[in-house]
Design an enzyme around this catalytic site. Structure first.
Site, PDB file in Angstrom:
ATOM      1  N   GLU A 194       0.790  -1.221   0.000  1.00 21.27           N
ATOM      2  CA  GLU A 194       0.000   0.000   0.000  1.00 21.27           C
ATOM      3  C   GLU A 194       0.829   1.283   0.000  1.00 21.27           C
ATOM      4  O   GLU A 194       0.384   2.295  -0.551  1.00 21.27           O
ATOM      5  CB  GLU A 194      -0.942  -0.001   1.217  1.00 21.27           C
ATOM      6  CG  GLU A 194      -1.994  -1.090   1.202  1.00 21.27           C
ATOM      7  CD  GLU A 194      -3.004  -0.896   0.092  1.00 21.27           C
ATOM      8  OE1 GLU A 194      -3.491   0.227  -0.103  1.00 21.27           O
ATOM      9  OE2 GLU A 194      -3.296  -1.887  -0.610  1.00 21.27           O
TER      10      GLU A 194
ATOM     11  N   SER B  33     -48.806 -21.204  46.841  1.00 18.80           N
ATOM     12  CA  SER B  33     -48.326 -21.577  48.177  1.00 18.80           C
ATOM     13  C   SER B  33     -46.829 -21.433  48.361  1.00 18.80           C
ATOM     14  O   SER B  33     -46.341 -21.494  49.494  1.00 18.80           O
ATOM     15  CB  SER B  33     -48.746 -23.020  48.489  1.00 18.80           C
ATOM     16  OG  SER B  33     -50.151 -23.117  48.594  1.00 18.80           O
TER      17      SER B  33
END
Length: 803
Positions: free
Chosen positions: A86, A455
């Site tokens: 690059e 319960s």
């Protein structure tokens, strides 16, 4: 001479004009440019990972799947590959490459019909990627060049390169070189070869043009071009270059990470992180979230809950096929077009598939969307009875023998449920299942479903009574109870599930047998305001309406909250805050959240030189006395040993817990614990309706609790429940609560409350001879009026609307 002077003057004018033109261009295009200084604090979006307690990955959250790696940790072979491909002069130029620009201009002039090429340096690409965008124009190139100069003056080369290598897109969903190394080669950056590094460096221009499979020849050619550039730049030796050029691309699929499937848990973690920080931090911050999840426990929870739902569903019969496809020629294509069924994807039960009935009889011949076929023998569909299936019907099946293509008939349960398991001492949630399948429904029934606990709420009433001076051996009348609900409203007449009466019975018996009338009478006496205050302190409910019906579990809570309340019983009455997250670290490893924030002097020591072990203070609030907490724990152990939780005894370890069944059995529960593990189970339909006349917490939820605990505690020793200091143990008859010299049980009492001398019976004014009983109930002994020293307390003056 005049000619030379003329030429010199002309050149000077052109030079000045050029300088002035350049300055004008720089001034004109340099205005209103993005602020490049933001790059000083810019951090690329990075994937957030959620880990289980063993380090395995539960989930990843990201907009761009990127792993940030500092420039100092990126290997030189990777850096050199990208520089050669690059920008070989990166460390020498001031932001732009003049020779490269001239060469690009000449190339573009020679090829006017092609897409123009550029000569962008890495600095220019940083300016483009971070600040400008991808517009193809001369204006953008000029702005790019100006920003490149400014960036070069403001930042070091290494910082610019670090931004570039972590930001660029390299295909395959890879943002940055670290993610690309994993996705293409299943390797860390340090493990890449020269050839692999060169291939990654070949990708920035156009990743799709060099796809390793679709464009293999172009990919190899581009990689070799990068290798040639690396050799010319001196980045590789001749030997390395020769070896790399002949190497295969070596691309392979990324191996699945060590992972744990816990979708409901992961989603709950996502919500918590979002609430504590923000969406950007979650999806871009690169957090490392360390959770409390135990993968082993989670797998057991998945399996236990889903097998329990299947067992309930089978008891209620076959509901019919999943759908119908026209049989005959072309059935395979028609089957393949059917929409997917996410409910078939449920971890912990094995893979289920959708199949089409090709031939129906005593057995079934099946067809699948991939063209394969199979069979279901009569024995493997016997549970469904007469199914009435015919050709074309769609059914769920599970493979029994892949070689013979034998399958078993399955049915996706219509009922849903949830399970939570936590450490009762810390509140760390070690397992959570919020439904049958997260793929089918993201609604988490463990944390989001408010249901009636029935319960299973009663222990909080009994715990309030213990705090007010009652003991497990205190007597409460189990007899008729009628209350006024106000003008114009009918009288409230609660009843026991068995529609009988025990007469005077101990609190232990009342809880073990889940006697509604005893609970209501006790709640009325101690005051529902006190019960509401306790459940709020314990985190079970925030604002419970203090009505008597709430004592029987008519309020609403979640599985997580109910489990937390029971955990506070077994941990000695200490308040805990349930948590799914131990700590969170940012992308650089700094801890930004820790659930356990207790101070610990000396915990940071790295060398042992005989110093004292660091002491960590216990900062948990005491929400109920340790003695009361142990008493209710012991009573809940009695529920398992001698009461409605008998199903759980099969685990073979010390356990306590309570069943719960709401009106019409719309919600059924079992919440319980071992000394070091609290677990809550809930089962019900999302649109509330009865589970069936004979279905209760004991028949539906308790078996799920039992199966979970049996496997979770398989290798754990049988640890007894811990007794706090100051508790007196007296051997008593479990039914009457009176001391005995042999047999019976060891009952826990606070000093001074032992059952010697006279005892009162709460609301014992009714005629006991008219009260019914059941031969299967506890033996109440010789009765309160036979040499027991017990008086009957007439509390009718204080009962208001009682009859």
């Amino acid at each position: 001479m005049r000619v030379l002077g003329y030429l010199f003057g002309t050149l000077m004018i052109l030079l000045v004009a050029g300088v002035l033109g350049t300055l004008y261009v720089l001034h004109h295009f340099g205005q209103d440019l993005p602020d490049y200084r933001q790059l000083a604090t810019y951090e690329p979006p990075v994937t957030t990972r959620v880990h289980a307690a063993d380090g395995s990955v539960i989930a990843e959250f990201a907009r761009e799947r990127r792993l940030f790696v500092p420039i100092t940790a990126i290997p030189q072979r990777v850096i050199r590959a990208f520089l050669s491909a690059e920008d070989k002069g990166f460390y020498e130029h001031a932001g732009i490459d003049i020779p490269g620009i001239i060469n690009a201009a000449l190339t573009n002039m020679r090829n006017p019909d092609r897409r123009p090429i550029g000569a962008s340096t890495i600095t220019q690409q940083v300016a483009k990627n971070f600040l400008l965008g991808n517009e193809v124009s001369m204006t953008r190139k000029l702005k790019e060049a100006i920003l490149a100069f400014r960036i070069e003056r403001a930042f070091t080369k290494d910082r610019i390169l670090e931004l570039y290598l972590n930001q660029i897109y390299l295909g395959q969903g890879s943002y940055g070189v670290a993610a690309a190394a994993l996705n293409y080669f299943d390797k860390a950056l340090d493990d890449l070869t020269v050839a692999e590094a060169a291939y990654l460096a070949a990708l920035p221009k156009a990743p799709n043009n060099y796809h390793p499979v679709r464009e293999r020849e172009a990919a190899v050619a581009r990689r070799n071009w990068v290798l040639d550039r690396m050799r010319l730049d001196g980045a590789v030796t001749q030997e390395e270059w020769e070896q790399a050029r002949t190497a295969d691309l070596g691309v392979r699929p990324r191996t699945a990470m060590a992972s744990t499937q816990a979708d409901y848990f992961a989603e709950e973690v996502r919500r918590e992180v979002m609430a504590q920080f923000d969406e950007k931090t979650l999806y871009e911050g690169g957090l490392s979230v360390r959770t409390t999840l135990d993968p082993h426990m989670q797998a057991i929870a998945d399996r236990a809950l889903r097998q329990g739902l299947i067992a309930y569903d089978r008891r209620h019969g076959w509901r019919g096929p999943l759908g119908h496809v026209e049989p005959g020629e072309g059935w395979q294509e028609r089957l393949a077009q059917e929409p997917p069924l996410p409910a078939l994807d449920a971890p912990g039960i094995g893979p289920w598939q959708r199949a089409m009935v090709l031939e129906a009889g005593r057995s079934l011949k099946l067809g699948f969307s991939d063209g394969t076929q199979g069979t279901i023998a009569a024995a493997d569909m016997a549970w469904a009875g007469r199914t009435g299936l015919k050709a074309g019907d769609l059914v769920a099946v599970e493979a029994k023998d892949p070689e013979t293509r034998a399958f078993a008939l399955r049915q996706i349960p219509a009922v849903r449920g949830a399970l939570v398991a936590m450490d009762p001492h810390t509140g760390r949630v070690v397992a959570m299942v919020g439904g049958w399948s997260y793929a089918e429904s993201e609604f988490n029934r463990a944390t989001q479903a408010l249901r009636q606990p029935g319960s299973s709420f009663k222990p909080f009433v009994y715990a309030t009574a213990l705090e007010q001076g009652f003991t497990p051996s205190s007597l409460v009348l189990d007899g008729p109870f009628v209350a006024s609900q106000g003008p114009g409203l009918p009288l409230w007449r609660p009843a026991n599930y068995s529609h009988d009466f025990l007469g005077p019975a101990t609190l232990r018996v009342g809880l073990a047998k889940s006697r509604n009338l005893m609970t209501v009478r006790l709640a009325h006496y101690i005051g529902m305001e006190n019960v509401a205050d306790l459940v709020a302190r314990m985190g079970v409910m925030d604002r419970m309406v203090p009505r008597l019906s709430m004592s029987l579990g008519a309020g609403e809570s979640t599985v997580l909250r109910m489990t937390t309340g029971y955990a506070e019983f077994v941990n000695g009455g200490k308040r805990i805050v349930p948590t799914l997250i131990d700590r969170i670290q940012d992308r650089r490893g700094r801890t930004i959240y820790r659930h356990d924030d207790r101070p610990c002097d000396g915990c940071t020591g790295t060398t042992w030189y005989g110093q004292d072990v660091p002491g960590i203070p216990d900062v948990r609030a005491q929400v109920i006395s340790a003695a009361s907490a142990y008493q209710i724990t012991s009573m809940l152990q009695g529920v398992v040993d001698r009461g409605t939780g008998g199903t759980v005894r099969a685990v073979g370890k010390p356990l306590g817990g309570k069943t719960g069944t709401s009106n019409d059995a719309k919600d059924v529960w079992f919440v319980g614990f071992s000394p070091d593990l609290a677990v809550g189970v809930y089962v019900g339909f999302d649109q509330p309706k009865s589970l069936g006349g004979r279905e209760t917490g004991g028949s539906v939820a308790a078996p799920i609790f039992r199966d979970f605990m049996k496997e979770a505690l398989a290798d754990a020793p049988a640890i007894p429940f811990r007794i706090p200091p100051g508790v007196r143990l007296v051997r008593v008859d479990p039914g009457s609560g009176l001391p005995v010299t042999s047999g019976g049980i060891l009952e826990a009492f606070k000093p001074g409350t032992e059952p010697f001398g006279e005892r009162n019976i709460l609301d014992g004014s009714e005629n006991l001879s008219m009260l019914g009983g059941d031969e299967n109930d506890f033996d109440l002994g010789p009765g309160p009026d036979v040499n027991s020293g017990v008086d009957l307390l007439d509390t009718s003056a204080a009962t208001g609307g009682l009859y």
